[in-house]
Design an enzyme around this catalytic site. Structure first.
Site, PDB file in Angstrom:
ATOM      1  CB  CYS A 189      -1.879   2.397   5.577  1.00  0.00           C
ATOM      2  SG  CYS A 189      -1.617   1.301   4.170  1.00  0.00           S
ATOM      3  CG  HIS A 215      -1.896  -1.062   1.313  1.00  0.00           C
ATOM      4  ND1 HIS A 215      -3.044  -0.929   2.051  1.00  0.00           N
ATOM      5  CD2 HIS A 215      -1.962  -2.285   0.742  1.00  0.00           C
ATOM      6  CE1 HIS A 215      -3.772  -2.023   1.941  1.00  0.00           C
ATOM      7  NE2 HIS A 215      -3.123  -2.870   1.155  1.00  0.00           N
ATOM      8  CB  CYS A 249      -6.425   0.296   5.051  1.00  0.00           C
ATOM      9  SG  CYS A 249      -4.730  -0.329   5.084  1.00  0.00           S
ATOM     10  CD  GLU A 282      -2.391   4.803   1.880  1.00  0.00           C
ATOM     11  OE1 GLU A 282      -3.515   5.230   1.545  1.00  0.00           O
ATOM     12  OE2 GLU A 282      -2.002   3.648   1.583  1.00  0.00           O
TER      13      GLU A 282
END
Length: 140
Positions: free
Chosen positions: A79, A46, A76, A48
């Site tokens: 993250c 991801h 999320c 982030e």
């Protein structure tokens, strides 16, 4: 935010889900990432979380506290946990986790703001229509 949107569009064009993020310090983008979960075969990719890891390795806690992460979609819980460890000064998102469910069919168990509370200021949604359009054009 426009740079984060561009990263999200690049991810979608590559075959990954449309998420992108940038780290900014003193109004300059210092790191940028797009989602690479599919193309890297790595569920941790991801943008982030990857930016939090890179920043944690390359910058002091004081430097990270002076950074702002702009992200196309609210982080999320995974993250947000990484971002809490990194200790960024602020996170700015476009599409909220409460909205992403209308595209993906799932709802987050925990919002980023509750994980980052007391650590990182969370701001959003900003430029919401443009962010939502990226998700609308993706084939969820």
């Amino acid at each position: 935010m426009q740079a984060a949107f561009q990263c999200a569009r690049e991810a979608a064009a590559r075959g990954d889900e449309p998420f992108g993020s940038v780290l900014v310090r003193d109004d300059e983008v210092i790191h940028a990432e797009s989602n690479r979960v599919v193309t890297a075969s790595d569920l941790r990719r991801h943008p982030e979380l990857h930016l939090a890891q890179r920043a944690h390795r390359a910058h002091s806690s004081a430097e990270r506290a002076a950074m702002v992460m702009y992200t196309s979609t609210e982080p999320c819980p995974m993250c947000a946990g990484g971002m809490a460890t990194a200790g960024f000064g602020r996170v700015v998102y476009s599409v909220g986790a409460d909205e992403i469910g209308s595209f993906t069919g799932s709802e987050p168990a925990v919002r980023a703001e509750s994980i980052l509370d007391g650590v990182t200021e969370v701001v959003g949604p900003v430029l919401n229509d443009e962010g939502r359009e990226i998700h609308r054009s993706y084939d969820w």
